[in-house]
Enzyme design. Structure first.
Site, short mmCIF file in Angstrom:
data_model
loop_
_atom_site.label_atom_id
_atom_site.label_comp_id
_atom_site.label_asym_id
_atom_site.label_seq_id
_atom_site.Cartn_x
_atom_site.Cartn_y
_atom_site.Cartn_z
N LYS A 9 0.84 -1.20 0.00
CA LYS A 9 0.00 0.00 0.00
C LYS A 9 0.88 1.26 0.00
O LYS A 9 2.09 1.18 0.21
CB LYS A 9 -0.93 -0.03 1.22
N TYR A 49 -12.29 -2.28 -3.43
CA TYR A 49 -12.82 -2.35 -2.06
C TYR A 49 -14.35 -2.33 -2.04
O TYR A 49 -14.94 -1.91 -1.04
CB TYR A 49 -12.26 -1.21 -1.23
N ASN A 112 -1.72 -0.24 7.10
CA ASN A 112 -1.24 -1.57 7.49
C ASN A 112 -0.39 -2.23 6.39
O ASN A 112 -0.30 -3.45 6.31
CB ASN A 112 -2.40 -2.45 7.96
N HIS A 115 -1.89 -5.35 1.26
CA HIS A 115 -3.18 -5.99 0.98
C HIS A 115 -2.93 -7.38 0.43
O HIS A 115 -1.98 -7.60 -0.33
CB HIS A 115 -3.98 -5.20 -0.07
N GLU A 126 -9.52 -9.90 -8.07
CA GLU A 126 -8.53 -8.82 -7.90
C GLU A 126 -7.40 -8.92 -8.93
O GLU A 126 -6.95 -7.90 -9.46
CB GLU A 126 -7.99 -8.84 -6.47
#
Ligand code: RTP
Ligand code: MG
Length: 148
Positions: A9, A49, A112, A115, A126
């Site tokens: 990310k 998302y 975080n 992904h 995805e």
């Protein structure tokens, strides 16, 4: 062979953690099938998302994932979807065990670092959203006979 979609990310890219993340999956024994540094459009972020559309943090999530470049990857290997999730650690880095990526490098749930697809259905969806067929590279890794 099973494949999954992983993505460093924007926080991970900014902090110089791309190499560390790639290293962990390489050394585990998984095979890199595709990778690219890219900006995610707002439209792609909302598609990616979509399952979180109704959640209160959706706007912040889309804003964050589009705030800077991400490093998108396809990895392949036996049970790679579940194993990658274990290697990433819990969603909230505060709950992620030491030794996991989020446990070792993260502090906040919104940032975080990585992904990873959470099921075979998510992985297929995805990978299709982020990679064209030509961007995935098929090749034999002869060392695999010593890993599996
Ligand atoms: P990811 O999809 O990014 O791999 O993470 P995940 O499966 O572990 O977690 P998920 O439930 O799918 O949540 C997606 C991302 O939304 C952010 N989040 N923020 N502010 C909050 O309470 C909150 N909760 C989740 C996280 O960055 C999470 O990775
Ligand atoms: Mg998720």
């Amino acid at each position: 062979m099973e494949q999954t979609f992983l993505m460093v990310k924007p926080d991970g890219v900014q902090r110089g953690l791309v190499g560390e993340v790639v290293k962990r999956f390489e050394q585990k024994g998984f095979q890199l099938v595709g990778a690219k540094l890219m900006h995610i459009s707002s439209q792609l972020a909302q598609q990616h998302y979509a399952e979180h559309r109704e959640r209160p943090f959706f706007g912040e999530l889309v804003e964050f994932i589009t705030a800077g470049p991400v490093f998108a990857m396809v990895w392949q290997g036996e049970n790679v979807i579940a194993t990658a999730r274990q290697m990433m650690g819990a969603t909230n880095p505060a709950d992620a065990a030491p030794g996991t990526i989020r446990g070792d490098y993260g502090v906040q749930v919104a940032m975080n670092i990585i992904h990873g697809s959470d099921s075979p259905e998510s992985a297929e969806r995805e990978i299709g959203l982020f990679f064209s067929e030509e961007e995935k590279v098929a090749y034999e890794k002869t060392i695999d006979q010593w890993i599996y």
